[in-house]
Design an enzyme around this catalytic site. Sequence first.
Site, PDB file in Angstrom:
ATOM      1  N   ALA A 156       0.021   8.012   1.025  1.00  0.00           N
ATOM      2  CA  ALA A 156       0.763   9.101   1.671  1.00  0.00           C
ATOM      3  C   ALA A 156       1.845   8.544   2.600  1.00  0.00           C
ATOM      4  CB  ALA A 156      -0.202   9.999   2.430  1.00  0.00           C
ATOM      5  N   ASN A 175      -6.136  11.584  17.408  1.00  0.00           N
ATOM      6  CA  ASN A 175      -6.990  11.198  16.273  1.00  0.00           C
ATOM      7  C   ASN A 175      -8.484  11.258  16.587  1.00  0.00           C
ATOM      8  OD1 ASN A 175      -4.354   9.046  15.541  1.00  0.00           O
ATOM      9  ND2 ASN A 175      -5.055  10.573  14.083  1.00  0.00           N
ATOM     10  N   GLY A 199       0.850  -1.192   0.000  1.00  0.00           N
ATOM     11  CA  GLY A 199       0.000   0.000   0.000  1.00  0.00           C
ATOM     12  C   GLY A 199       0.875   1.227   0.000  1.00  0.00           C
ATOM     13  N   THR A 200       0.931   1.898  -1.151  1.00  0.00           N
ATOM     14  CA  THR A 200       1.833   3.044  -1.313  1.00  0.00           C
ATOM     15  C   THR A 200       1.022   4.310  -1.525  1.00  0.00           C
ATOM     16  OG1 THR A 200       3.406   1.495  -2.313  1.00  0.00           O
ATOM     17  CG2 THR A 200       3.861   3.849  -2.599  1.00  0.00           C
ATOM     18  N   GLU A 233     -12.046   5.338   8.648  1.00  0.00           N
ATOM     19  CA  GLU A 233     -11.480   4.377   9.617  1.00  0.00           C
ATOM     20  C   GLU A 233     -12.246   4.479  10.949  1.00  0.00           C
ATOM     21  OE1 GLU A 233      -7.243   5.746   9.120  1.00  0.00           O
ATOM     22  OE2 GLU A 233      -6.903   3.629   8.740  1.00  0.00           O
ATOM     23  N   ASN A 268      -9.588  13.947  13.811  1.00  0.00           N
ATOM     24  CA  ASN A 268     -10.021  13.245  12.593  1.00  0.00           C
ATOM     25  C   ASN A 268     -11.521  13.404  12.411  1.00  0.00           C
ATOM     26  OD1 ASN A 268      -7.356  12.317  12.854  1.00  0.00           O
ATOM     27  ND2 ASN A 268      -7.836  10.400  11.832  1.00  0.00           N
ATOM     28  N   ASN A 319      -3.093   4.156  12.253  1.00  0.00           N
ATOM     29  CA  ASN A 319      -3.740   4.680  13.456  1.00  0.00           C
ATOM     30  C   ASN A 319      -4.799   3.696  13.947  1.00  0.00           C
ATOM     31  OD1 ASN A 319      -2.522   7.263  13.704  1.00  0.00           O
ATOM     32  ND2 ASN A 319      -3.819   8.073  12.064  1.00  0.00           N
ATOM     33  N   LYS A 368      -1.922   7.618  20.872  1.00  0.00           N
ATOM     34  CA  LYS A 368      -2.105   8.291  19.573  1.00  0.00           C
ATOM     35  C   LYS A 368      -3.569   8.699  19.379  1.00  0.00           C
ATOM     36  CE  LYS A 368      -0.878   9.895  15.630  1.00  0.00           C
ATOM     37  NZ  LYS A 368      -0.960   9.306  14.331  1.00  0.00           N
ATOM     38  N   GLY A 420       2.856   5.222   3.014  1.00  0.00           N
ATOM     39  CA  GLY A 420       3.731   4.252   2.349  1.00  0.00           C
ATOM     40  C   GLY A 420       4.705   4.936   1.405  1.00  0.00           C
TER      41      GLY A 420
HETATM   42  N1  NDP Z   1      -1.753  10.731   6.224  1.00  0.00           N
HETATM   43  C1  NDP Z   1      -1.269  10.988   7.417  1.00  0.00           C
HETATM   44  O1  NDP Z   1      -0.738  12.082   7.676  1.00  0.00           O
HETATM   45  C2  NDP Z   1      -1.322   9.969   8.506  1.00  0.00           C
HETATM   46  C3  NDP Z   1      -1.923   8.740   8.321  1.00  0.00           C
HETATM   47  N2  NDP Z   1      -1.875   7.809   9.337  1.00  0.00           N
HETATM   48  C4  NDP Z   1      -2.470   6.492   9.170  1.00  0.00           C
HETATM   49  O2  NDP Z   1      -1.732   5.796   8.177  1.00  0.00           O
HETATM   50  C5  NDP Z   1      -2.555   4.845   7.499  1.00  0.00           C
HETATM   51  C6  NDP Z   1      -2.434   5.072   5.988  1.00  0.00           C
HETATM   52  O3  NDP Z   1      -2.959   6.375   5.701  1.00  0.00           O
HETATM   53  P1  NDP Z   1      -2.621   7.209   4.383  1.00  0.00           P
HETATM   54  O4  NDP Z   1      -1.253   6.921   3.917  1.00  0.00           O
HETATM   55  O5  NDP Z   1      -2.998   8.604   4.679  1.00  0.00           O
HETATM   56  O6  NDP Z   1      -3.650   6.572   3.356  1.00  0.00           O
HETATM   57  P2  NDP Z   1      -3.707   6.709   1.755  1.00  0.00           P
HETATM   58  O7  NDP Z   1      -5.135   6.593   1.374  1.00  0.00           O
HETATM   59  O8  NDP Z   1      -2.934   7.895   1.301  1.00  0.00           O
HETATM   60  O9  NDP Z   1      -2.918   5.432   1.253  1.00  0.00           O
HETATM   61  C7  NDP Z   1      -3.418   4.122   1.310  1.00  0.00           C
HETATM   62  C8  NDP Z   1      -2.790   3.376   0.146  1.00  0.00           C
HETATM   63  O10 NDP Z   1      -3.027   1.981   0.274  1.00  0.00           O
HETATM   64  C9  NDP Z   1      -3.336   1.500  -1.023  1.00  0.00           C
HETATM   65  N3  NDP Z   1      -4.050   0.234  -0.946  1.00  0.00           N
HETATM   66  C10 NDP Z   1      -5.181  -0.056  -0.259  1.00  0.00           C
HETATM   67  N4  NDP Z   1      -5.519  -1.350  -0.453  1.00  0.00           N
HETATM   68  C11 NDP Z   1      -4.587  -1.866  -1.286  1.00  0.00           C
HETATM   69  C12 NDP Z   1      -4.409  -3.149  -1.887  1.00  0.00           C
HETATM   70  N5  NDP Z   1      -5.262  -4.150  -1.660  1.00  0.00           N
HETATM   71  N6  NDP Z   1      -3.353  -3.334  -2.706  1.00  0.00           N
HETATM   72  C13 NDP Z   1      -2.486  -2.316  -2.960  1.00  0.00           C
HETATM   73  N7  NDP Z   1      -2.606  -1.085  -2.428  1.00  0.00           N
HETATM   74  C14 NDP Z   1      -3.648  -0.876  -1.598  1.00  0.00           C
HETATM   75  C15 NDP Z   1      -4.189   2.605  -1.636  1.00  0.00           C
HETATM   76  O11 NDP Z   1      -4.287   2.421  -3.042  1.00  0.00           O
HETATM   77  P3  NDP Z   1      -5.476   3.100  -3.918  1.00  0.00           P
HETATM   78  O12 NDP Z   1      -4.911   4.380  -4.417  1.00  0.00           O
HETATM   79  O13 NDP Z   1      -5.751   2.137  -4.998  1.00  0.00           O
HETATM   80  O14 NDP Z   1      -6.647   3.290  -2.995  1.00  0.00           O
HETATM   81  C16 NDP Z   1      -3.368   3.812  -1.221  1.00  0.00           C
HETATM   82  O15 NDP Z   1      -2.311   4.040  -2.117  1.00  0.00           O
HETATM   83  C17 NDP Z   1      -3.964   5.049   8.068  1.00  0.00           C
HETATM   84  O16 NDP Z   1      -4.213   4.118   9.080  1.00  0.00           O
HETATM   85  C18 NDP Z   1      -3.906   6.480   8.669  1.00  0.00           C
HETATM   86  O17 NDP Z   1      -4.826   6.662   9.725  1.00  0.00           O
HETATM   87  C19 NDP Z   1      -1.217   8.079  10.505  1.00  0.00           C
HETATM   88  C20 NDP Z   1      -0.626   9.283  10.717  1.00  0.00           C
HETATM   89  C21 NDP Z   1      -0.666  10.339   9.782  1.00  0.00           C
HETATM   90  C1  KPL Z   2      -1.295  13.863  14.765  1.00  0.00           C
HETATM   91  C2  KPL Z   2      -1.105  13.811  13.252  1.00  0.00           C
HETATM   92  C3  KPL Z   2      -1.644  14.978  12.567  1.00  0.00           C
HETATM   93  C4  KPL Z   2       0.362  13.983  13.097  1.00  0.00           C
HETATM   94  O1  KPL Z   2       0.943  13.032  13.793  1.00  0.00           O
HETATM   95  C5  KPL Z   2      -1.574  12.468  12.725  1.00  0.00           C
HETATM   96  O2  KPL Z   2      -0.912  11.535  13.058  1.00  0.00           O
HETATM   97  C6  KPL Z   2      -2.720  12.117  11.908  1.00  0.00           C
HETATM   98  O3  KPL Z   2      -3.198  12.828  11.022  1.00  0.00           O
HETATM   99  O4  KPL Z   2      -3.187  10.975  12.087  1.00  0.00           O
END
Ligand code: NDP
Ligand code: KPL
Length: 320
Positions: free
Chosen positions: A19, A205, A16-17, A283, A209, A112, A201, A21
Site C-alpha cells: 500500500a 497508532n 516492498g511494494t 507489528e 491499530n 510506523n 505518530k 510503497g
Molecule cells: N497502510 C497505511 O495506511 C499506513 C501504513 N503505515 C506503515 O507503513 C508500513 C507498510 O505498510 P503497508 O504498506 O500498509 O503494508 P503492505 O502489507 O500493504 O505492504 C508491504 C509490502 O512489502 C512487501 N514485502 C515484504 N517483505 C518483502 C520482501 N522480502 N521482498 C519484497 N517485498 C516484500 C509485501 O509483499 P507480499 O505481498 O509478498 O507480502 C507487501 O507488498 C508499515 O510499517 C505500516 O505500519 C503507515 C501509515 C499508514
Molecule cells: C493515522 C493514519 C490513519 C493516517 O495517518 C495512519 O498513519 C495509520 O494507519 O498508520
Amino acid sequence: MQAGARAGKGRIGMIGTGAIGGFYGVMLARAGHDVHFLLRSEFAAVAEDGLRIASDVHGALSLDPVQAYRSAEQMPPCEWLLVGAKTTSNADLAPAIIQAAADGAKVLLLQNGLDVEADLRPLLPESLHLLGGLCLICVNRVGPGIIAHQALGAVNIGYHSGPCQGQAERMAVVEAAADLFRSAGIDSQAMPDLQQARWQKLVWNVPYNGLSVLLAASTSPLMASDQSRGLIQALMGEVVRGAQACGYEIAAGYADYLFTMTEKMPDYWPSMYHDYAHKRPLELDAIYARPLAAARAAGCELPKIEALYQALAFLDRRNR
Ligand SMILES: NC(=O)C1=CN([C@@H]2O[C@H](COP(=O)(O)OP(=O)(O)OC[C@H]3O[C@@H](n4cnc5c(N)ncnc54)[C@H](OP(=O)(O)O)[C@@H]3O)[C@@H](O)[C@H]2O)C=CC1
Ligand SMILES: CC(C)(CO)C(=O)C(=O)O
C-alpha cells in the site's frame, strides 16, 4: 514534468511494494523520478498490468509499465531506497537493501513504530544513511497491484544514523528526502528528531491499530461509542506520558488534534487490521513492545497499553 526529467535527482528503489510503497512509488514515478520497484507475491500481476491507485483525493492514477523486479540482484544501483515493507521483516530485508544500494545511498524506512531501525542498522554498511519516515495516510491493498487511497498523504522524515557528522549535515539529507516527496506534490516535513516524530505518530497508532483488531471495529464505530472514545483518549494519554518519560515532549493538544482529525476522516481500517484479517504477523514489537520497554526503562508504567499489547499478542499467536 515529463517522465525521466527528474532522474538526475537520484534513482529510487522501492523495497516492498504494498500500500505505502505502491502509493508513494507511483506518485514519485508520475512526477518524473526514475523509480524501480521490488515485489514479492504481486510481481507477476504488476509486471503484467502495472500499478493502479483508486484515490479519493487524486482520482484514478496508474503506472504502466512498471520497472518491476522479483529480485534485488536485478535492480540498478539506487541513490534512494524507500522501504515499504512491514517492520516485521526488517532484518530479512538487509541483503536486498545492500544489493540495490548505490555508494552512500539513503535508506528511508516508511514505517510506523519505535526503534524499527534496531534490527536493520547493524546489518547495513556504515556508509549507508538510515532515515525514518512517518506516513500520515490511509491506503490499503485491495488486489494485486491495486491500492485504495482514502485520505491524507504527508510524510514526516527524520535522520536515524549514518555517515553524517553533526545536525546540520543530517538535516541537509533529511531536507533532500523531504524535497523528493514535495516534488511529487506530497506534503513532507523535515523533523529534527526522529525519535520524537516516532513517539508522536504512536499517539494515533497505539489506540486505533490495536483496538481495530481487538474490537473488530474501524474508526467510525470506535469514535461513535462513549466507551471506546474514553479508552482511545486514555491510551493516547499513556503514549504522551511514555514519550515524556523518555524525554520527548508531545505538544499540548496534539492528542486532541488527532482525536478530532479521526472524527473527520472517512471510515478507516488501520493497516494492523488488514494484517490480522490476512493472517500476517502484526507489528506488535514496533507499535507496543518497544515503546513499553522504553517507557519502563525510564521508570514509567503504561498499564492500559500493556493490557492491550497482551491481548493482541494472544490474538496474533492464535491467528497464525
Ligand atoms: N497502510 C497505511 O495506511 C499506513 C501504513 N503505515 C506503515 O507503513 C508500513 C507498510 O505498510 P503497508 O504498506 O500498509 O503494508 P503492505 O502489507 O500493504 O505492504 C508491504 C509490502 O512489502 C512487501 N514485502 C515484504 N517483505 C518483502 C520482501 N522480502 N521482498 C519484497 N517485498 C516484500 C509485501 O509483499 P507480499 O505481498 O509478498 O507480502 C507487501 O507488498 C508499515 O510499517 C505500516 O505500519 C503507515 C501509515 C499508514
Ligand atoms: C493515522 C493514519 C490513519 C493516517 O495517518 C495512519 O498513519 C495509520 O494507519 O498508520
